[in-house]
Design an enzyme around this catalytic site. Structure first.
Site, mmCIF file in Angstrom:
data_model
loop_
_atom_site.group_PDB
_atom_site.id
_atom_site.type_symbol
_atom_site.label_atom_id
_atom_site.label_comp_id
_atom_site.label_asym_id
_atom_site.label_seq_id
_atom_site.Cartn_x
_atom_site.Cartn_y
_atom_site.Cartn_z
ATOM 1 N N ASP A 89 -12.774 -84.085 28.419
ATOM 2 C CA ASP A 89 -13.928 -83.461 27.749
ATOM 3 C C ASP A 89 -14.098 -81.985 28.108
ATOM 4 O OD1 ASP A 89 -14.432 -86.078 26.884
ATOM 5 O OD2 ASP A 89 -15.775 -86.486 28.554
ATOM 6 N N GLU A 135 -19.491 -86.859 17.631
ATOM 7 C CA GLU A 135 -20.010 -86.489 18.956
ATOM 8 C C GLU A 135 -19.373 -85.176 19.417
ATOM 9 O OE1 GLU A 135 -18.938 -89.718 21.530
ATOM 10 O OE2 GLU A 135 -16.795 -89.481 21.173
#
Length: 588
Positions: free
Chosen positions: A81, A257
């Site tokens: 991420d 997302e």
């Protein structure tokens, strides 16, 4: 009136005869006894004097670098991420850290090729409340951004622990530490801050649809809020859904997302991950004339994905997505994103890693160059950049060796704990590293007395030299290979009755099995080693540092893979000590 008198103390003359009689009945311990007691106390606290990790992947042997090239991933092992920001010529990158402690590793570069870790954003217990968090709880998807209007860096994230939820920390200088968390008043995950040219600020994030409007499992939305920079809080009632479901809700896209907002040529671009962080992962982009929409998807989405490619492709990189963009030193855009490199059994042991690709933004939308093709092993460097990886403090890349004798004044930043500060159980000094064992073992969702290094290659070896004499069957020290508390290997020394044993235990889905045990001679320093070739792991030991013997044969690395164990982390190699050992060796 009563006359005061002096009280007299009762005294005995201390003479030679008295001393002889006293020591005859009450002998003091000898110097040897004092030294032995101290040595026993020290030996029951394991001493680690040397650690060597060596990567041996074939892909790097077959693809050596030319002088104008560098490898991707730029961060190997469990660094998922990624988010990146820029201030002048300084680039800063952060990653998710889940239940690791300290949390949110932060890296610095001046050129996007050569990176140094400068610390962790969340390095204090007041910032990180993960003591009872599972391995894939804790810190999710941090976003780092720089606001030129107040010259402040922000890191916003979701902390699934300690009752915190969405939170932000900030600093004027990433080298000087970050504030305590400010809890934010909204639900959902994956928040990101955006600072507009006019000084206004916004938060975008993933959230559930409005009540009774969920159309399918995995249906999510992207919301935006006005952000009050004075109060460091969202503006109540300012929220708006700007993406419902994804690019085309009629196709039931899942898990929109990881949103990021950008502004270029007066227009607003929203880039998000779509498809879930697995083999359907992708990156998509939208555009609007206003930060609050309406947003129009690009006609050629996704702009990054590997999901449509042949499963048996060479040097496979998969699960690509969750990206962030930045302008490079050469004026060209680049995107960092996560991806995985499965082994020959299609298992993911190294976890989700940080990759980079150049981005073509010559048209209306940004497009990752080669982002829909099989991922390259190496890239051309930005103009004028020299590859310095592995030198002068820059992180190594490709196949490399990491050595640590633990004699520095501070611990290398690549070492992490789980659920609690490393400082609670380690001591480093001239003799090496000592780990004070907790009464906690690897099966518990608690802080453990374990120092972890990420597995960064499919083929590797990790060797540690240890001096240790357990004093009871409840004590054990050695190596742990960990995916989570319910999936791991433990390889170490314990005691049963009067005999010391080397043991190897496998734990799968919380069920433990003794693979092998062997009695060993006590009092000798030992080298413990784990080595792997893809899915095949071996645990070896030596007393002379040369002639390694195997314990337990070749075992499967399946339980160290994300696809078997579940969750979001990669395999960790730990230096482990416990006073709550539950492994019982087989007696002769």
């Amino acid at each position: 009136m009563m006359k005061k008198t002096k009280s007299k103390s009762l005294c005995f003359p201390i003479g030679p005869v008295f001393l002889l009689v006293f020591f005859a009945f009450f002998p003091w311990p000898s110097r040897a006894q004092i030294n032995n007691n101290a040595e026993n106390r020290l030996n029951s606290t394991p001493l680690f004097t040397y650690f060597k990790y060596e990567g041996k992947d074939e892909v790097y042997k077959k693809n050596p670098l030319n002088t104008n090239e560098f490898y991707t991933p730029i961060l190997q092992g469990c660094y998922p991420d990624p988010s990146i920001t820029r201030r002048g010529n300084d680039y800063y990158l952060v990653n998710s850290s889940f239940a690791f402690f300290p949390g949110v590793p932060i890296f610095h570069s001046n050129d996007l090729v050569n990176w140094k870790q400068i610390g962790h954003v969340l390095d204090r217990p007041s910032q990180l409340k993960v003591a009872d968090a599972g391995m894939s709880e804790g810190i999710y998807a941090p976003d780092i951004s720089y606001n030129p209007h107040n010259e402040t860096f922000y890191m916003i994230t979701t902390q699934f622990a300690g009752g915190i939820g969405n939170m932000v920390v900030k600093t004027k200088d990433p080298l000087k530490g970050w504030s305590d968390p400010i809890k934010l008043n909204f639900d959902g995950i994956d928040p990101a801050l955006f600072f507009d040219d006019n000084g206004k600020a916004y938060v975008v994030h993933n959230d559930a649809p409005e009540k009774d409007k969920e159309q399918y499992n995995g249906h999510r939305v992207i919301k935006i809020w006005d952000y009050d920079l004075e109060r460091d809080q969202i503006v109540p009632g300012s929220d708006k859904v700007i993406v419902d479901g994804g690019v085309d809700i009629s196709k039931k896209p899942i898990w929109i997302e990881g949103p990021h907002l950008y502004k270029r040529n007066g227009r607003y671009y929203l880039m998000c991950a779509e498809g879930g962080t697995g083999d359907q992962h992708s990156e998509v982009v939208f555009v609007s004339e206003n930060p609050k929409g309406p947003f129009k998807p690009a006609s050629e989405n996704p702009i990054l994905s590997q999901r449509h490619l042949p499963k048996d492709r060479e040097n496979k990189v998969d699960w690509a997505g969750h990206a962030d963009l930045v302008e490079g030193p050469d004026g060209k855009y680049y995107g960092v994103f996560l991806g995985v490199r499965p082994n020959e059994a299609n298992r993911v042991n190294t976890g989700r890693e940080t990759f980079i690709l150049p981005v073509d933004w010559s048209g209306e939308f940004p497009v990752f160059e080669g982002g829909l093709e099989p991922m390259p092993v190496k890239l051309k460097m930005p103009s004028g950049v020299i590859n310095k990886t592995g030198k002068n403090g820059f992180l190594p890349n490709g196949n490399f060796v990491f050595n640590d004798d633990f004699k520095g004044k501070t611990l290398d930043l690549r070492w992490i704990g789980v659920r609690g500060p490393r400082e609670n159980f380690i001591q480093i000094g001239r003799e090496g590293l000592r780990i004070k064992p907790f009464e906690v073992n690897m099966n518990e969702v608690k802080p453990t007395s374990t120092l972890f290094y990420r597995q960064q290659h499919k083929k590797f070896s990790a060797t540690v030299r240890m001096s240790y004499q357990p004093t009871s069957e409840k004590e054990l020290a050695g190596i742990v290979c960990l995916q989570k508390e319910t999936f791991h290997y433990v390889f170490g020394i314990t005691k049963k009755e009067q005999q010391h044993y080397l043991v190897l235990q496998r734990t799968q889905n919380g069920q433990s099995e003794l693979i092998a045990s062997e009695p060993i001679e006590e009092g000798k320093a030992i080298e413990l080693q784990v080595s792997a070739e893809g899915d095949r792991y071996q645990f070896n030991y030596a007393f002379d540092g040369k002639n390694f013997k195997n314990l337990g044969g070749t075992v499967s690395g399946d339980i160290l893979s994300t696809d078997v164990a579940g969750g979001f982390t990669g395999a960790l190699i730990g230096l482990y000590a416990t006073k709550a050992n539950d492994i019982s060796p087989k007696s002769d």
